[in-house]
Design an enzyme around this catalytic site. Structure first.
Site, short mmCIF file in Angstrom:
data_model
loop_
_atom_site.label_atom_id
_atom_site.label_comp_id
_atom_site.label_asym_id
_atom_site.label_seq_id
_atom_site.Cartn_x
_atom_site.Cartn_y
_atom_site.Cartn_z
N THR A 49 32.32 42.07 48.52
CA THR A 49 33.16 41.80 47.35
C THR A 49 32.38 40.91 46.38
O THR A 49 31.24 40.55 46.63
CB THR A 49 34.47 41.11 47.75
OG1 THR A 49 34.20 39.75 48.11
CG2 THR A 49 35.13 41.83 48.93
N CYS A 50 33.04 40.52 45.31
CA CYS A 50 32.35 39.69 44.32
C CYS A 50 32.00 38.32 44.86
O CYS A 50 31.08 37.67 44.34
CB CYS A 50 33.20 39.56 43.06
SG CYS A 50 34.82 38.82 43.32
N ASN A 51 32.71 37.85 45.86
CA ASN A 51 32.46 36.50 46.37
C ASN A 51 31.83 36.45 47.76
O ASN A 51 31.43 35.38 48.21
CB ASN A 51 33.77 35.70 46.42
CG ASN A 51 34.18 35.21 45.06
OD1 ASN A 51 33.34 34.98 44.19
ND2 ASN A 51 35.48 35.07 44.84
N ARG A 52 31.73 37.59 48.44
CA ARG A 52 31.22 37.54 49.81
C ARG A 52 30.61 38.87 50.21
O ARG A 52 31.01 39.94 49.73
CB ARG A 52 32.35 37.20 50.79
CG ARG A 52 33.37 38.31 50.99
CD ARG A 52 34.52 37.89 51.87
NE ARG A 52 35.34 36.87 51.23
CZ ARG A 52 35.39 35.60 51.64
NH1 ARG A 52 34.70 35.22 52.70
NH2 ARG A 52 36.15 34.74 50.99
N HIS A 94 38.66 34.38 61.36
CA HIS A 94 38.09 34.38 60.02
C HIS A 94 38.49 35.65 59.26
O HIS A 94 38.89 35.59 58.09
CB HIS A 94 36.57 34.27 60.09
CG HIS A 94 35.91 34.29 58.75
ND1 HIS A 94 35.74 33.17 57.98
CD2 HIS A 94 35.38 35.32 58.03
CE1 HIS A 94 35.14 33.49 56.85
NE2 HIS A 94 34.90 34.79 56.85
N SER A 104 39.52 32.79 49.96
CA SER A 104 39.12 33.04 48.58
C SER A 104 39.18 31.75 47.77
O SER A 104 39.99 30.87 48.05
CB SER A 104 40.05 34.08 47.94
OG SER A 104 40.02 35.29 48.66
N GLN A 115 40.63 45.29 49.54
CA GLN A 115 39.19 45.41 49.78
C GLN A 115 38.86 45.46 51.26
O GLN A 115 37.98 46.21 51.69
CB GLN A 115 38.47 44.23 49.10
CG GLN A 115 38.51 44.29 47.59
CD GLN A 115 38.08 42.99 46.93
OE1 GLN A 115 38.19 41.91 47.52
NE2 GLN A 115 37.57 43.07 45.71
N GLY A 184 34.29 48.56 30.89
CA GLY A 184 34.62 49.11 32.19
C GLY A 184 35.98 49.77 32.16
O GLY A 184 36.80 49.50 31.27
N GLY A 186 37.51 50.56 35.53
CA GLY A 186 37.92 50.58 36.93
C GLY A 186 39.12 49.68 37.19
O GLY A 186 39.86 49.31 36.27
#
Length: 349
Positions: A49-52, A94, A104, A115, A184, A186
């Site tokens: 994802t965008c953070n992980r 986790h 998050s 996701q 974009g 999406g």
């Protein structure tokens, strides 16, 4: 066999490092196949994802987890950036916490459950999972849904798109009358368009390489559709730009920006893409304020008592999974871990 997790996130590495490891949804199946050709994994899921970027896998104890993560970027992981590694019940807990939005930066954000589900389904359909990995992810998705049902605050949780639009609203003293461009078409772009409409924006333009998709999204929110070249030609008009494409390369470069923008009025740019859409050097241009994913935040979304209560619920579900579900499954791994979990406090489902 054991259940492992290795990951890197926005707390352990900056954006420019994380984007090297990012795997787009359309590439997950091929990447999983490549990983399993090179590593002796019984089952695996890649959550990107965008953070992980996290790899969950069932494997033997000899696996070197950091090398496995570095394989995704076709390069060793730099030592100065920290990965996190977990095994067994800790890895399960986790994953449950991630699915519930507790890991998050925007606590309770609503995209992460979808996701997790998408990452699992892609891996399962590709034949990359094992019965144990299937069980863990199905229970994690259940735990994420339960957290949202049990606590009304999570029913309509915050989102990165909502945080970006809120930041834009505050920085520009309202969105009314502002010329807003969304790059974009999406899911994130749709969420941005929706948040803009909810905040009173009336001059919204959607630009995409595929004009049909831009028109489809624009029609839903009474916006105007543009091709990318039309967007570049209208850069002078922009007050706020949101970037959320799936491009692997910069779509807004410094030279293009300078060559097409001739006004000195300020512009605020939010880059919500990973890999990034906007060349970082644009930040140094006069009148430009550029914010990337690591700079967008919405503060404390929920009071600590509520969050702690959800964490306690998720911990109990992870414990229950190990002390009941795995034992009943009769799996070798579950029975081996039964003795480890016996000293834990009993809990109800």
């Amino acid at each position: 066999m054991s259940f492992f997790l290795v990951g890197i996130n926005n707390r352990s590495a900056p954006l420019e490092v994380r984007e090297r490891f990012f795997v787009a949804s359309k590439d997950l199946e091929e990447t999983l196949a490549s990983v399993r050709r090179h590593w002796p994994l019984k089952g695996a899921v890649i959550l990107s994802t965008c953070n992980r970027v996290e790899v969950y896998c069932e494997a033997d104890n000899s696996i070197h987890l950091k090398d496995l993560l570095g394989f995704l970027a076709s390069r060793p992981l730099l030592e100065k950036y920290e990965t996190y590694e977990k095994e067994g019940r800790s890895a399960v807990e986790h994953l449950f916490s991630v699915a519930s939005g507790l890991e998050s930066d925007i606590v309770g954000e609503k995209e992460i459950l979808g996701q997790v589900r998408q990452a699992y389904l892609i891996a399962r359909q590709a034949g990359a999972t094992s019965p144990f990995v299937n069980a863990v992810f199905e229970r994690a998705i259940f735990a994420g849904k339960l957290a949202r049902r049990k606590f009304d605050l999570f029913q309509e949780g915050p989102s990165i798109a909502g945080a970006a639009v809120e930041n834009a609203r505050v920085l520009s003293a309202g969105l009314e009358g502002k010329n807003i461009f969304i790059l974009g078409a999406g899911l994130v772009a749709a969420a941005l368009a929706k948040e803009c409409a909810l905040n009173g924006a009336s001059c919204v333009f959607v630009a995409n390489r595929t004009i049909a998709r831009a028109k489809e999204l624009a029609a839903r929110f009474d916006a105007a559709a543009l091709r990318f070249d039309e967007f570049y030609d209208r850069l002078d008009e922009a007050d706020i730009i949101f970037c959320a494409t799936a491009s692997k390369h910069f779509v807004l470069k410094k030279d293009i920006f300078q060559g097409n923008r001739h006004t000195e009025k300020g512009v605020i740019i939010f880059d919500l893409a990973l890999p990034r859409d906007v060349e970082p050097d644009i930040r140094g241009l006069r009148g430009v304020r550029l914010f990337d994913l690591d700079q967008i935040s919405s503060g404390d979304n929920y009071s600590r008592p509520v969050t702690d209560e959800i964490r306690a619920l998720i911990a109990s579900k992870a414990e229950y999974f190990f002390k009941r579900y795995l034992w009943r499954s009769g799996s070798e791994y579950g029975q081996a871990r039964w003795q480890e979990s016996r000293p834990l406090r009993p809990c109800l489902s």
